[in-house]
Write an enzyme that holds these catalytic residues in place. Structure first.
Site, PDB file in Angstrom:
ATOM      1  N   HIS A 118      50.209  27.475  56.500  1.00  0.00           N
ATOM      2  CA  HIS A 118      51.105  28.605  56.224  1.00  0.00           C
ATOM      3  C   HIS A 118      51.329  28.791  54.725  1.00  0.00           C
ATOM      4  CE1 HIS A 118      55.132  30.773  56.838  1.00  0.00           C
ATOM      5  NE2 HIS A 118      54.258  31.502  57.494  1.00  0.00           N
TER       6      HIS A 118
ATOM      7  N   LYS B 278      51.086  29.670  50.708  1.00  0.00           N
ATOM      8  CA  LYS B 278      50.671  30.834  49.922  1.00  0.00           C
ATOM      9  C   LYS B 278      50.692  30.464  48.441  1.00  0.00           C
ATOM     10  CE  LYS B 278      52.704  32.895  53.700  1.00  0.00           C
ATOM     11  NZ  LYS B 278      53.700  32.336  54.629  1.00  0.00           N
TER      12      LYS B 278
ATOM     13  N   ASP C 196      43.195  31.226  36.098  1.00  0.00           N
ATOM     14  CA  ASP C 196      42.806  30.466  34.904  1.00  0.00           C
ATOM     15  C   ASP C 196      43.627  29.188  34.718  1.00  0.00           C
ATOM     16  OD1 ASP C 196      40.809  32.233  34.285  1.00  0.00           O
ATOM     17  OD2 ASP C 196      41.959  33.347  32.798  1.00  0.00           O
TER      18      ASP C 196
ATOM     19  N   HIS D  28      61.401  38.622  55.299  1.00  0.00           N
ATOM     20  CA  HIS D  28      60.311  37.654  55.369  1.00  0.00           C
ATOM     21  C   HIS D  28      60.470  36.536  54.346  1.00  0.00           C
ATOM     22  CE1 HIS D  28      56.030  36.219  55.327  1.00  0.00           C
ATOM     23  NE2 HIS D  28      56.156  36.475  56.612  1.00  0.00           N
TER      24      HIS D  28
ATOM     25  N   LYS E 277      61.795  33.210  52.207  1.00  0.00           N
ATOM     26  CA  LYS E 277      62.214  31.843  52.513  1.00  0.00           C
ATOM     27  C   LYS E 277      62.744  31.247  51.210  1.00  0.00           C
ATOM     28  CE  LYS E 277      58.097  32.837  54.799  1.00  0.00           C
ATOM     29  NZ  LYS E 277      58.626  33.612  55.885  1.00  0.00           N
TER      30      LYS E 277
ATOM     31  N   ASP F 289      74.377  24.849  45.387  1.00  0.00           N
ATOM     32  CA  ASP F 289      75.398  24.612  44.363  1.00  0.00           C
ATOM     33  C   ASP F 289      75.226  25.480  43.114  1.00  0.00           C
ATOM     34  OD1 ASP F 289      76.827  22.857  45.869  1.00  0.00           O
ATOM     35  OD2 ASP F 289      76.040  21.038  44.928  1.00  0.00           O
TER      36      ASP F 289
END
Length: 518
Positions: A178, A180, A185, A417, A419, A424
């Site tokens: 999952h 990404k 470079d 979508h 996450k 704190d």
């Protein structure tokens, strides 16, 4: 009526799991992975165009620090990726769970081909479940001398019999990559929640409200190291060992190029280009006005071997390494998770935070906004207990007509979508990790912890300043849950803007023992 997102890989795996319980099938053996040639990120890239461009910025900060900037809006996220591809001189590393063959996917692919044509090494590492219906395109790309495609944990049977393979080899295929990441470079990297597809980059009637982080400095080599670990893993197969009997001729390459060019030149493609040129980040870059956040950054990723290990305490798992940050929370934890299914262990953890006096806020999808309705079946049963604990529970509305904010959208329909977790007012996590059983136990995930009060303050203000406009705030009234809008009015005591049939389907699904697959 079909549930939202019924064609997504997450739902497909759930349906296959239910089918597999009814069948006794043998595993399909993977081919011997003898053709994999190890390669790693280039390390002498400081003199590239990108390296030279960021050199002065980096020199004014300690070598241990990372500069990071949130890509909140879809147009910014795609404009940045395309600009980096155009500027690449040595390498482009691409790692995605989903890679769609739509306008955004075709535009992205075309730019990668142009980069490869001018000598840039392109490594594409894709989860095979989200790529196995694109064999022809991947075979053509893989034939380019400067492009190499690898498929993570592949489905061995292609074509019409693919779904049968999903059933007969379910225990292996159920575990997916999952992650990404996008690295150019080895000087600049993007990491976060977005895959490659129209809905992630404001090119669709449905826009995913998502978040990526672009970074320079100390974190980039660590992100490259994680990519290399996956690239050279035994679970990553060269495309030619999986996509067999697909001889690629020059004509097939030319046909693909014509298809990509046609997509870009079509009215929809030209209109999207015009919108990309007006993306806010383009103006900021042109005026030299991009304000980087700076601080320490720690890169985390599940080990590729997680797909072989069920023990959550294993060193292969990401969540045990993130847990100490949450355990140290003293004041507040904000959890933004598109798919939120805490389970018994998660509820116990949240309860422990509340008992220590930590304010907990959860931002997730409503039933009306989610793209995977089945996940909502797992989440809904925890709402009463969360509210009783005093958790501030916020659900995204399906349509956003207000001014854009950090995790909002502007399309006719929006779906969360992102996450992202804020601890704190000092620590921020951005990555691919949802707070659900699939992310924690089955799939591999990645992300970065940023130590930056400035970033945390900025993100908290952007996400929550307009929460009543962009979201519903849930509250308990006796045994009833109320969805409260921006005017303080109750929009409903059942999931707003949903049909009776959809709500009934979700209630029925919630009685099935499917939580471990969500």
């Amino acid at each position: 009526m079909l549930l939202p997102g019924w064609r997504t890989p997450k739902v497909c795996l759930l349906l296959v799991a239910m089918t597999a319980l009814l069948m006794n099938g043998g595993c399909t053996n993977l081919p011997k992975n003898v053709q994999r040639i190890e390669s790693r990120a280039f390390t002498t890239t400081e003199t590239t165009l990108i390296g030279a461009h960021i050199r002065e910025t980096l020199q004014s900060h300690p070598e241990t620090e990372t500069g990071f900037y949130p890509l909140s809006y879809g147009l910014d996220a795609m404009a940045t990726r395309l600009a980096l591809i155009n500027a690449a001189q040595k390498s482009i590393d691409v790692q995605y769970y989903l890679y769609h063959d739509d306008l955004v996917g075709q535009l992205f692919t075309k730019r990668l081909l142009y980069a490869a044509d001018r000598g840039v090494r392109v490594r594409m590492l894709l989860d095979d479940l989200g790529a196995s219906d694109k064999d022809h395109m991947l075979a053509v790309l893989n034939q380019h001398p400067n492009i190499e495609v690898r498929l993570f944990n592949p489905v061995t049977t292609r074509g019409l019999l693919r779904n049968l393979n999903l059933v007969t080899d379910f225990s292996r295929i159920n575990r997916r990559m999952h992650n990404k990441s996008f690295i150019v470079d080895n000087q600049i990297a993007i990491i976060g929640g977005r895959n490659i597809g129209d809905e992630y980059y404001d090119a669709s009637a449905v826009e995913f409200a998502d978040l990526d982080m672009v970074q320079i400095g100390a974190a980039v080599p660590d992100i490259s190291l994680d990519f290399d670990e996956y690239w050279n893993s035994d679970h990553s197969y060269p495309a030619e060992t999986i996509i067999k009997n697909r001889y690629v001729s020059d004509e097939m390459y030319a046909t693909l190029m014509r298809k990509l060019e046609k997509a870009v030149q079509a009215p929809e493609g030209q209109q999207y280009f015009e919108r990309l040129h007006s993306a806010p980040i383009i103006q900021e870059l042109a005026e030299g006005d991009l304000q980087w956040f700076w601080g320490q950054a720690s890169v985390y990723a599940d080990a590729p071997d997680k797909i072989e290990r069920a023990d959550i305490d294993s060193g292969a798992h990401l969540t045990p390494r993130l847990e100490p940050y949450f355990l140290k929370a003293q004041k507040e934890v904000i959890m933004v998770s598109a798919y939120f299914v805490p389970g018994k262990e998660g509820m116990a953890f949240i309860r422990s935070l509340v008992e220590r006096g930590v304010r907990v806020t959860v931002v997730t999808n409503s039933l009306a906004s989610t793209d995977v309705g089945i996940v909502h079946a797992g989440y809904r049963q925890y709402r009463p207990e969360l509210l009783e604990l005093g958790v501030r529970l916020i659900e995204m509305k399906p349509r956003v007509k207000e001014k854009k904010h950090l995790i909002s959208g502007s399309s006719s329909r929006a779906s969360l979508h992102a996450k992202t977790y804020i601890i704190d007012g000092d620590i921020v996590f951005v990555g691919s990790l949802n707070l659900d059983p699939r992310s924690i136990r089955l799939n591999t995930e990645n992300g970065v912890i940023y130590h930056s009060p400035e970033l945390a303050t900025y993100m908290k203000e952007e996400m929550l300043v307009a929460d009543h406009k962009l979201y519903w705030v849930l509250r308990k009234n006796g045994h009833t849950i109320e969805w409260v809008n921006g005017q303080g009015e109750v929009d409903g005591t059942t999931d707003p803007e949903t049909s009776w049939l959809l709500r009934t389907g979700i209630r029925l699904l919630s009685v099935f023992p499917i939580e471990s697959q969500l």
